[in-house]
Motif scaffolding. Structure first.
Motif, mmCIF file in Angstrom:
data_model
loop_
_atom_site.group_PDB
_atom_site.id
_atom_site.type_symbol
_atom_site.label_atom_id
_atom_site.label_comp_id
_atom_site.label_asym_id
_atom_site.label_seq_id
_atom_site.Cartn_x
_atom_site.Cartn_y
_atom_site.Cartn_z
ATOM 1 N N LEU A 1 -2.325 16.433 -7.898
ATOM 2 C CA LEU A 1 -3.343 15.638 -8.575
ATOM 3 C C LEU A 1 -3.806 14.508 -7.676
ATOM 4 O O LEU A 1 -5.003 14.242 -7.571
ATOM 5 C CB LEU A 1 -2.804 15.082 -9.897
ATOM 6 C CG LEU A 1 -3.792 14.194 -10.656
ATOM 7 C CD1 LEU A 1 -5.058 14.967 -11.002
ATOM 8 C CD2 LEU A 1 -3.172 13.638 -11.918
ATOM 9 N N MET B 1 3.831 1.586 -0.793
ATOM 10 C CA MET B 1 4.558 1.691 -2.046
ATOM 11 C C MET B 1 3.630 2.249 -3.136
ATOM 12 O O MET B 1 3.987 3.101 -3.932
ATOM 13 C CB MET B 1 5.065 0.312 -2.460
ATOM 14 C CG MET B 1 5.904 0.330 -3.720
ATOM 15 S SD MET B 1 6.387 -1.319 -4.194
ATOM 16 C CE MET B 1 5.024 -1.828 -5.176
ATOM 17 N N MET B 2 2.378 1.735 -3.064
ATOM 18 C CA MET B 2 1.409 2.136 -4.067
ATOM 19 C C MET B 2 1.077 3.625 -3.990
ATOM 20 O O MET B 2 1.069 4.319 -4.991
ATOM 21 C CB MET B 2 0.125 1.326 -3.826
ATOM 22 C CG MET B 2 -0.599 1.017 -5.073
ATOM 23 S SD MET B 2 0.438 0.032 -6.111
ATOM 24 C CE MET B 2 0.545 -1.427 -5.111
ATOM 25 N N MET C 1 0.804 -1.214 0.000
ATOM 26 C CA MET C 1 0.000 0.000 0.000
ATOM 27 C C MET C 1 0.839 1.267 0.000
ATOM 28 O O MET C 1 0.618 2.171 -0.780
ATOM 29 C CB MET C 1 -0.900 0.027 1.246
ATOM 30 C CG MET C 1 -2.098 -0.871 1.133
ATOM 31 S SD MET C 1 -3.097 -0.385 -0.260
ATOM 32 C CE MET C 1 -4.077 -1.851 -0.413
ATOM 33 N N LYS D 1 3.965 9.820 -7.046
ATOM 34 C CA LYS D 1 5.013 10.183 -8.003
ATOM 35 C C LYS D 1 4.428 10.298 -9.413
ATOM 36 O O LYS D 1 4.716 11.209 -10.168
ATOM 37 C CB LYS D 1 6.092 9.082 -8.014
ATOM 38 C CG LYS D 1 7.333 9.437 -7.211
ATOM 39 C CD LYS D 1 8.509 8.611 -7.668
ATOM 40 C CE LYS D 1 8.337 7.147 -7.303
ATOM 41 N NZ LYS D 1 9.425 6.281 -7.790
ATOM 42 N N LEU D 2 3.594 9.307 -9.702
ATOM 43 C CA LEU D 2 3.048 9.201 -11.052
ATOM 44 C C LEU D 2 2.129 10.367 -11.358
ATOM 45 O O LEU D 2 2.168 10.961 -12.429
ATOM 46 C CB LEU D 2 2.255 7.889 -11.125
ATOM 47 C CG LEU D 2 1.917 7.351 -12.479
ATOM 48 C CD1 LEU D 2 3.198 7.081 -13.249
ATOM 49 C CD2 LEU D 2 1.153 6.037 -12.325
ATOM 50 N N LEU D 3 1.282 10.674 -10.416
ATOM 51 C CA LEU D 3 0.249 11.661 -10.691
ATOM 52 C C LEU D 3 0.679 13.080 -10.320
ATOM 53 O O LEU D 3 0.081 14.047 -10.757
ATOM 54 C CB LEU D 3 -1.035 11.307 -9.913
ATOM 55 C CG LEU D 3 -1.637 9.939 -10.205
ATOM 56 C CD1 LEU D 3 -2.765 9.646 -9.239
ATOM 57 C CD2 LEU D 3 -2.142 9.856 -11.637
ATOM 58 N N THR E 1 3.916 5.481 -5.175
ATOM 59 C CA THR E 1 4.008 5.406 -6.627
ATOM 60 C C THR E 1 2.971 6.312 -7.277
ATOM 61 O O THR E 1 3.271 7.076 -8.198
ATOM 62 C CB THR E 1 3.760 3.959 -7.105
ATOM 63 O OG1 THR E 1 4.647 3.122 -6.401
ATOM 64 C CG2 THR E 1 3.974 3.849 -8.577
ATOM 65 N N LEU E 2 1.755 6.199 -6.777
ATOM 66 C CA LEU E 2 0.695 7.024 -7.360
ATOM 67 C C LEU E 2 1.027 8.496 -7.217
ATOM 68 O O LEU E 2 0.811 9.292 -8.127
ATOM 69 C CB LEU E 2 -0.648 6.718 -6.677
ATOM 70 C CG LEU E 2 -1.322 5.419 -7.111
ATOM 71 C CD1 LEU E 2 -2.525 5.121 -6.233
ATOM 72 C CD2 LEU E 2 -1.734 5.488 -8.576
#
Lengths: 325, 475
Positions: B233, B220-221, B218, B227-229, B224-225
């Protein structure tokens, strides 16, 4: 010639067929084109008479002169994993996201993201180079969503860039928009000579232009051959029925007298001619409307027996002859 | 218009056709138990027009109808006397209301429908926060897919209001019209899903029994999200999702109810298609999909079917006759005419005395021949011309007649192609009742046009009303 050729059009106008023919036409003389399907209908596989396409670039046809057509049916889910892989090398995390329903979310619930992935994948193919620095594909042809959605579809990365104001997604979105808004891209609209598709084409062009997306050509598809010309149609209105009956009779179709075979054909034949006349007039009106849009206009013939592989090659030849490729 | 309407004789064009079950539209529309009619089919087959025509027909038979269209052509809205349709049902004027019916029409405005749900289910402060959220604004403005959810929601709303006897729905022109059916399930599974919990309250998850193993994943998720978004956002998405979660808490229940409503006996699905290969392939897919979902299929509406008043004259004979008119020299030399004369179809008492019609010799076919041939042509015709003196007028009548015959040959080829396509469908799906709608030459512009389509939808073609009462029928 733009390297990304986007083909849109109202539903039922044959945009998949035109996109496929265009990919063939552009591949002629040793070029390599990629035909991209984004709507998951497997229309390309049907046209080229092959089994369903996987999410994989696969050679599906050779063009005259040694060119090659590759095809790719983009699967949004796999494209998302691709995309994550591209930026983050997210092998296992990608699978975990899938378990969580994040992939579902991204590709269906937030359908804007689906469009991001589809356009992103196409632009990636456009920019991809071999080690030698040569582009992998000379042209990428996209069988795009219908006219009513095309502007929004192509412009989705603008919205994304606005939403994600920094970070890799922002940069990726901007990179995609740079391709789409440049002369590297041309958006073609396929229409029929009928009122609704022509209206939709005019509206679509206005929308594309106001979004500053590059509009390419109008391709009128399934144009019926002219069987009767204006003079014939004039004559239809005035010709005495008895003359037509005599003429039919002389062609060996029975008696011209009242009740004779030939005589009984006159009414139905003239009715069909009147229907033809009405359509003829409508088609002329619509041609005039299209001509006013100020774009290169091309016409492709109707294949009365339906489209098959031979017809596709014939359309490709026609497109080349008309200088579309 | 004294000439017979092709639709009249339309059935005669396919006498050897195994009759598919006939879809009888009127009993369906008139049955008070029918509460919802859903029109689905691929793009460009006249789905919206069919929905409007069905609505009008039901209203003129005394029912109180609302037509929910998704994306009507401007002309169609105008044909119902409405300049622009909006998210509120508008009464259509000019219908025959002698049976006590009413027709209302509305066009789905996705953003408006979305906003209304938010406003109805959140307190004003929260509603304002959601409506101002950039993620919400982008989603609700309508990307592909959102339409389906909102169409479903709107249908549920209309049905719940219970103001109408009959709701006719036109499905969105999406990549698969049955996204419409999937919409509630997908949204439901999303709202019940773990992702939403992750997004809304990532911190809480770690404390839950049995969720420990997820904890590492979680964080990590979310990392990640993030970083990604991008941080902002992600925050926007979280705010949006949590707001939606509370706001749309009832959505799943409503969506499930709407889905069940679609399966209930009061609903009838009509698959709309044109007699073309691709459209019927899509139609077959819809039929199978509806069966798999236990959705009640009433039948197939086959639009734009062609007929001919002269369907006994085959394409081949029409073409041969056209050539006969255009290239008489060859026919004469090869005795082609004698063959034609003796064919059983032309054994007409009045045929034999018909003299050689000289005009045929001067058809367009003689153009472009070699000079020698042209000279021969001239010789051939000269003597006869003296005898019968055909003017250029008669020459052009022959030319016109040849054109009429070629036109007819085209029509007959179209007919047999349509028939083959249709036969393939009925062979695969013999259980599906079919109604055929004869093609109109032009587009529909007004209520009269919609009414004409309604007549064609309902009528067994042999019992069509007087063609003069059908505007655009053959004019």
């Amino acid at each position: 010639m733009s390297r990304l050729q986007v083909v849109s059009g109202k539903g039922g106008t044959g945009k998949t067929t035109v996109a496929a023919a265009l990919a063939l036409a552009l591949a002629t003389e040793g070029k390599r084109t990629l035909l991209v399907e984004v709507e998951g209908r497997q229309g390309i596989a049907q046209l080229f008479e092959t089994e369903a396409l996987p999410y994989e670039e696969r050679k599906i046809a050779v063009a005259p002169g040694g060119g090659e057509v590759y095809a790719l049916a983009i699967d949004p889910e796999l494209a998302l994993l691709d995309y994550l892989q591209m930026f983050y090398k997210l092998g296992s995390a990608g699978r975990a996201l899938k378990k969580l329903g994040a992939i579902d979310f991204a590709t269906t619930i937030a359908p804007g993201l689906r469009d991001v992935l589809l356009t992103g994948k196409a632009c990636e193919a456009v920019r991809r180079k071999e080690r030698s620095g040569r582009f992998v594909y000379d042209y990428v042809v996209m069988d795009a969503p219908p006219t009513g959605r095309i502007t929004r579809f192509l412009n989705v990365n603008d919205e994304v860039a606005g939403l994600a104001k920094i970070g890799p997604i922002h940069n990726q979105a901007q990179a995609v928009m740079r391709v789409l808004k440049s002369p590297e891209t041309a958006v073609h609209l396929v229409t029929l000579l009928e009122e609704m598709p022509v209206q939709e084409t005019a509206d679509g062009i206005a929308e594309l232009r106001s979004a500053r997306l590059p509009v390419g050509r109008i391709i009128v598809n399934m144009v019926r051959p002219e069987v009767l010309d204006a003079a014939d149609l004039e004559l239809v209105r005035t010709v005495p029925r008895s003359s037509v009956a005599r003429s039919l009779s002389s062609a060996g179709l029975g008696g011209a007298r009242r009740g004779g075979h030939a005589e009984r054909l006159v009414d139905p034949l003239l009715t069909q001619a009147e229907e033809y006349a009405e359509r003829y007039a409508l088609e002329h009106e619509q041609r005039a409307v299209l001509a006013e849009l100020g774009l290169p206009l091309h016409e492709l013939p109707l294949f009365a027996e339906g489209m098959d592989l031979a017809g596709l090659y014939a359309l490709a030849r026609e497109l080349r002859e008309q200088g579309v490729s | 218009m004294s000439r017979p309407d092709p639709a009249h004789t339309h059935d005669a064009a396919r006498p050897h056709l195994a009759p598919a079950r006939l879809l009888d539209i009127d009993p369906l529309l008139q049955d008070p138990k029918t509460r919802i009619v859903v029109c689905c089919g691929s793009g460009g087959v006249g789905k919206t027009t069919t929905a409007a025509a069905l609505g009008l027909r039901a209203a003129e038979r005394g029912r109180k109808v609302v037509v929910l269209t998704i994306d009507p052509a401007r002309r169609l809205a105008q044909s119902m006397g409405i300049d622009s349709l909006d998210n509120t049902p508008r009464r259509v004027k000019g219908i025959d209301d002698s049976a006590g019916g009413e027709l209302h029409a509305m066009m789905l405005d996705m953003k408006r429908t979305f906003d209304e749900i938010v406003e109805a289910h959140a307190d004003p402060e929260r509603a304002a926060a959601i409506l101002g959220n950039p993620f919400y604004q982008s989603l609700s403005a309508g990307f592909a897919g959102t339409q389906e959810y909102m169409a479903m929601e709107k249908l549920g709303q209309l049905r719940a209001r219970d103001e109408w006897d009959l709701i006719v729905v036109d499905t969105p022109p999406s990549r698969s019209a049955l996204d419409f059916l999937d919409a509630p399930k997908r949204l439901g599974s999303f709202l019940d899903g773990r992702l939403i919990r992750l997004l809304t309250a990532p911190a809480k998850l770690g404390g839950r029994a049995g969720m420990k193993f997820l904890n590492v994943g979680m964080s990590m998720m979310t990392g990640t999200l993030g970083k990604l978004l991008g941080g902002q956002l992600l925050k926007d998405v979280q705010t949006f999702v949590s707001a939606m979660d509370t706001t749309f808490g009832g959505f799943r229940t409503r969506a499930d109810a709407t889905y069940k409503l679609l399966q209930a006996p009061g609903t009838a699905f009509l698959v709309v298609a044109a007699p073309e290969r691709d459209a019927l392939r899509e139609a077959a897919y819809f039929v199978e999909r509806l069966a798999a979902e236990d959705m009640p299929l009433a039948g197939l509406v086959l639009n734009r079917v062609h007929g001919s008043g002269a369907d006994r004259l085959s394409a081949e004979r029409a073409l041969a006759a056209a050539e006969n008119l255009e290239e008489p020299r060859i026919v004469d030399q090869e005795g082609g005419k004698a063959v034609l004369r003796n064919s059983p179809d032309t054994q007409d008492s009045s045929t034999s005395p018909t003299p050689e019609t000289p005009a045929r010799a001067a058809g367009p076919a003689s153009d472009g021949g070699s000079p020698a041939e042209d000279a021969e042509d001239a010789e051939d015709t000269e003597g006869i011309e003296d005898a019968q003196a055909p003017g250029s007028a008669e020459r052009s009548v022959d030319q016109l007649t040849a054109g009429l015959l070629r036109l007819h040959a085209d029509r007959m080829q179209l007919l047999s192609r349509e028939q083959r396509t249709r036969d393939r469908f009925t062979a695969l799906h013999p259980e599906v009742a079919v109604t055929e709608v004869a093609a109109l030459a032009g587009d529909v512009h007004d209520l009269a046009g919609l009414r004409a389509i309604g007549d064609r939808l309902a009528a067994d073609e042999r019992e069509l009303p007087d063609p003069s009462a059908m505007p655009g029928a053959s004019a």
